[in-house]
Write a protein that holds these residues in place. Structure first.
Motif, short mmCIF file in Angstrom:
data_model
loop_
_atom_site.label_atom_id
_atom_site.label_comp_id
_atom_site.label_asym_id
_atom_site.label_seq_id
_atom_site.Cartn_x
_atom_site.Cartn_y
_atom_site.Cartn_z
N THR A 149 4.34 1.02 2.42
CA THR A 149 5.07 2.21 1.97
C THR A 149 4.43 3.47 2.53
OG1 THR A 149 5.62 1.02 -0.07
CG2 THR A 149 5.95 3.41 -0.06
N ALA A 150 3.11 3.50 2.52
CA ALA A 150 2.37 4.59 3.16
C ALA A 150 0.93 4.14 3.34
CB ALA A 150 2.43 5.87 2.33
N LEU A 151 0.45 4.19 4.57
CA LEU A 151 -0.94 3.87 4.86
C LEU A 151 -1.50 5.00 5.73
CD1 LEU A 151 -3.31 1.92 4.64
CD2 LEU A 151 -2.40 0.67 6.61
N GLY A 179 -2.37 14.76 2.22
CA GLY A 179 -3.52 15.05 1.36
C GLY A 179 -4.37 13.86 1.02
N ALA A 180 -3.89 12.65 1.31
CA ALA A 180 -4.67 11.45 1.04
C ALA A 180 -4.73 10.62 2.32
CB ALA A 180 -4.03 10.64 -0.09
N ARG A 181 -5.91 10.09 2.62
CA ARG A 181 -6.03 9.32 3.86
C ARG A 181 -7.32 8.50 3.87
NH1 ARG A 181 -6.50 14.49 7.74
NH2 ARG A 181 -5.01 15.22 6.20
N PHE A 182 -7.28 7.41 4.61
CA PHE A 182 -8.47 6.67 4.99
C PHE A 182 -8.96 7.25 6.32
CE2 PHE A 182 -6.01 3.61 2.49
CZ PHE A 182 -6.96 3.14 1.60
N ILE A 183 -10.26 7.51 6.43
CA ILE A 183 -10.81 8.05 7.67
C ILE A 183 -11.80 7.05 8.26
CG2 ILE A 183 -12.14 9.89 8.73
CD1 ILE A 183 -11.06 11.82 6.75
N PHE A 184 -11.50 6.55 9.44
CA PHE A 184 -12.43 5.68 10.15
C PHE A 184 -13.47 6.57 10.81
CE2 PHE A 184 -8.62 3.22 9.63
CZ PHE A 184 -9.07 1.94 9.37
N ALA A 185 -14.71 6.45 10.37
CA ALA A 185 -15.72 7.44 10.74
C ALA A 185 -17.00 6.82 11.30
CB ALA A 185 -16.07 8.29 9.51
N ASP A 241 -9.98 -0.23 16.83
CA ASP A 241 -9.26 -1.28 17.54
C ASP A 241 -8.18 -1.82 16.61
OD1 ASP A 241 -8.33 -3.44 18.97
OD2 ASP A 241 -10.31 -4.10 19.62
N MET A 242 -6.92 -1.49 16.92
CA MET A 242 -5.82 -1.85 16.05
C MET A 242 -5.20 -3.18 16.42
SD MET A 242 -4.08 1.94 15.62
CE MET A 242 -3.06 1.42 14.24
N GLY A 243 -5.65 -3.80 17.52
CA GLY A 243 -5.12 -5.10 17.91
C GLY A 243 -3.61 -5.08 18.04
N SER A 244 -2.95 -6.02 17.36
CA SER A 244 -1.48 -6.08 17.39
C SER A 244 -0.84 -5.42 16.18
CB SER A 244 -1.03 -7.54 17.48
OG SER A 244 -1.51 -8.28 16.36
N SER A 245 -1.62 -4.63 15.44
CA SER A 245 -1.12 -4.00 14.22
C SER A 245 -0.06 -2.95 14.54
CB SER A 245 -2.26 -3.35 13.45
OG SER A 245 -3.20 -4.31 13.01
N VAL A 246 1.02 -2.95 13.74
CA VAL A 246 2.08 -1.96 13.83
C VAL A 246 2.14 -1.23 12.49
CG1 VAL A 246 4.54 -1.56 14.14
CG2 VAL A 246 3.39 -3.32 15.49
N LEU A 247 1.98 0.08 12.51
CA LEU A 247 2.03 0.86 11.28
C LEU A 247 3.48 1.10 10.86
CD1 LEU A 247 -0.74 3.55 11.87
CD2 LEU A 247 -0.84 1.56 10.37
N ALA A 248 3.65 1.39 9.56
CA ALA A 248 4.98 1.68 9.03
C ALA A 248 4.83 2.60 7.83
CB ALA A 248 5.71 0.40 8.65
N GLY A 249 5.94 3.17 7.38
CA GLY A 249 5.94 3.96 6.17
C GLY A 249 5.74 5.44 6.43
N SER A 250 5.59 6.18 5.34
CA SER A 250 5.57 7.64 5.39
C SER A 250 4.17 8.22 5.55
CB SER A 250 6.21 8.21 4.12
OG SER A 250 5.48 7.78 2.97
N GLY A 251 3.16 7.38 5.71
CA GLY A 251 1.80 7.88 5.85
C GLY A 251 1.58 8.59 7.18
N THR A 294 0.84 -1.19 0.00
CA THR A 294 0.00 0.00 0.00
C THR A 294 0.88 1.24 0.00
OG1 THR A 294 -1.83 1.13 1.11
CG2 THR A 294 -0.19 0.07 2.53
N GLN A 295 0.42 2.28 -0.69
CA GLN A 295 1.21 3.50 -0.80
C GLN A 295 0.31 4.69 -1.04
OE1 GLN A 295 2.83 1.33 -4.39
NE2 GLN A 295 3.33 3.43 -5.00
N SER A 296 0.91 5.87 -1.06
CA SER A 296 0.18 7.10 -1.36
C SER A 296 1.10 8.01 -2.15
CB SER A 296 -0.28 7.80 -0.08
OG SER A 296 -0.88 9.04 -0.39
#
Length: 520
Positions: free
Chosen positions: A290-292, A268-274, A303-313, A259-261
């Motif tokens: 790459t970017a999320l 300027g680009a994003r997913f919004i949990f709403a 609820d992100m659980g055990s998720s670890v984010l990475a990248g330039s997002g 995934t990237q942006s």
């Protein structure tokens, strides 16, 4: 989307893929020339050993192929409940319906998708596109499946103000990508997706344009499930523009995918949990993040659980949002591999629901809204913290050796957990006002979200409604019984137009009416 709808689409998909492996079957129709659908002379049917002339045209309950050299005009009402394979030309006509369970398979390069009625349960299946997409893509479809193994370039569906009422499934896009939409410079495109989005392979994104100052909005009411390929918010540079994918329902899971942006505007680009409730983010094995970029909006719990984010997002937790994690390192560990900007606003909430002991983390703001402790193994507060809403002790011991402070409206809710160092009862009782009040919404003016705070001196039956400038009721925000204390209502007016509105809150025989302004 509801489970039954996803299950139904899965069955349809199995039938689609099975069809790729089969030759003709007894009863299948195909064209043998160009003419009107109603004329039997332009059709032949497979009898088990050969194609034979027929006395009647197909009804739509058969597998029907328009051969590459033929053009058929739909001059009578036809409802496709099986499969219509287009390798030639189907002249546009409003008499064609792709019915529940019916499949229109565009099995050629270029050409056109027929202007049709796409019934609930129908499927647009794109297979034969190589270097030129078909025209008439900007329709309100139900299910859409991309299986263009020979694709050589990047294409967009051209959707704008269109609704995909079912699911989108991306299986293979060859050497190219599929985009939902595009726009000219300084213009806006909006797409609504009511079902789930499945990405199994290929490359899929909202847009891929470099046109400047473009605005792309996706309103989504289902799940996102990515198990392979490339699923990205934006693959276009769109300098000065924005791409926003609102997830109003459903969860987001990703494994074995990239995934990237590419949007040039930072953030300027994003997913919004709403969702006004809980959604889950599950980042499994094998991902290249790459970017999320994402945001959790006011009133939403992620609820992100055990998720670890990475990248330039980027990552933004709005005030009034809640982020949950099961990671031992708490908030710090979530963002340990993020190189983009992380903004955790004051009065955003945090929850810890792991199975091993957790620390809250120093990245958690010093002023939070809710703080949720739901870990039988215990949670330790890492820094002095002010809690302005509720400390919910659901399970385990909350080690508050490093102390917390309750804000003016903060209180502790004992729901099965406990404090390591008890707090006197006087400091934890909820703030009950002496009289009914309704505050001015904040922010005001707003776009598109605002919050109304009100107080009840005693338990009451409450109704909260919005009216337009003409006094017409727009929506009911809440109706039900509430306990004594202070409460707040979150408003997301994304579907309302700019203007002046009034909100009225009634509790028993008490009523208050106030004005607010929406500016878009």
């Amino acid at each position: 989307m509801k489970q039954c709808g996803t299950f139904k689409f899965t069955i349809i998909l199995v039938l689609i893929l099975s069809f790729f492996l089969m030759a003709q079957s007894v009863g299948d129709y195909r064209t043998k020339g160009s003419g009107n659908w109603s004329m039997a002379a332009y059709w032949e049917r497979y009898n088990g050993s050969s194609w034979a002339a027929v006395g009647t045209p197909p009804t739509g309950a058969e597998t029907i192929t328009i051969q590459s050299t033929d053009s058929i005009f739909v001059n009578v009402a036809v409802s496709i409940s099986d499969t219509l394979i287009n390798q030639g030309v189907i002249e546009p006509n409003d008499l064609l319906t792709i019915a529940d369970g019916g499949i229109y398979k565009h099995d050629r390069n270029e050409g056109r998708i027929p202007i049709a009625t796409w019934a609930d349960g129908s499927t647009l299946l794109l297979t034969g596109v190589t270097d030129t997409p078909p025209s008439d893509r900007d329709q309100d479809f139900y299910n859409i499946t991309f299986y263009t193994t020979g694709q050589l370039a990047n294409f967009n569906m051209g959707l704008d103000s269109n609704v995909v009422r079912g699911d989108i499934r991306v299986i293979d896009t060859g050497y190219g990508r599929w985009y939902l939409t595009s726009a000219l410079a300084n213009e806006t495109s909006v797409v609504t997706v009511m079902g789930d989005v499945f990405v199994e392979g290929g490359a899929f994104s909202v847009q891929g344009t470099s046109n400047a100052n473009t605005t792309f909005i996706v309103y989504h009411y289902g799940n996102i499930e990515v198990t392979g390929g490339n699923f990205s918010i934006s693959r276009g540079s769109q300098g000065g523009g924005t791409t926003t994918w609102y997830l109003y329902e459903g969860d987001f899971s990703m494994s074995n995918a990239t995934t990237q942006s590419s949007t040039a505007t930072p953030g300027g680009a994003r997913f919004i949990f709403a969702k006004n409730g809980t959604q889950t983010l599950t980042l499994g094995e094998g991902n290249t993040l790459t970017a999320l970029p994402m945001e959790v909006s006011n009133g939403a719990t992620l609820d992100m659980g055990s998720s670890v984010l990475a990248g330039s997002g980027i990552f933004i937790a709005d005030s009034g949002s809640t982020v949950m994690t099961s990671l031992e390192g708490g908030v710090n560990q979530i963002f340990s591999a993020v190189t983009g900007t992380v903004t955790l606003n004051d009065e955003s909430g945090y929850g810890f629901n792991g199975t091993t002991a957790q620390n809250t983390g120093t990245l958690m703001p010093a002023i939070v809204g809710d703080l949720i402790i739901d870990n039988a193994a215990g949670v330790t507060l890492t820094q002095e913290t002010t809690i302005n809403d509720t400390l919910r002790l659901k399970a385990g011991v909350f080690d508050n050796t490093i102390p917390f402070t309750l804000g003016p409206h903060g209180y502790i809710s004992y729901e099965g957990g406990s404090l390591l160092i008890p707090v006197s009862i006087e400091s934890v009782e909820p703030n009950v006002p002496v009289s009914f009040f309704v505050d001015q919404n904040y922010p005001n003016p707003f776009n598109p979200e605002t919050t109304i705070r009100f107080g009840l001196p005693s338990a009451s039956y409450v109704t909260a409604k919005i009216f337009n400038i003409l006094g017409q009721e727009v929506t009911t925000l809440f109706e039900g019984r509430l306990k004594a204390g202070e409460h707040q209502l979150h408003i997301n007016a994304v579907n309302l137009s700019s203007g002046i509105y009034f909100y009225k809150i009634q509790a028993g025989d008490k009523t208050d009416l106030k004005r607010m302004m929406l500016l878009k």
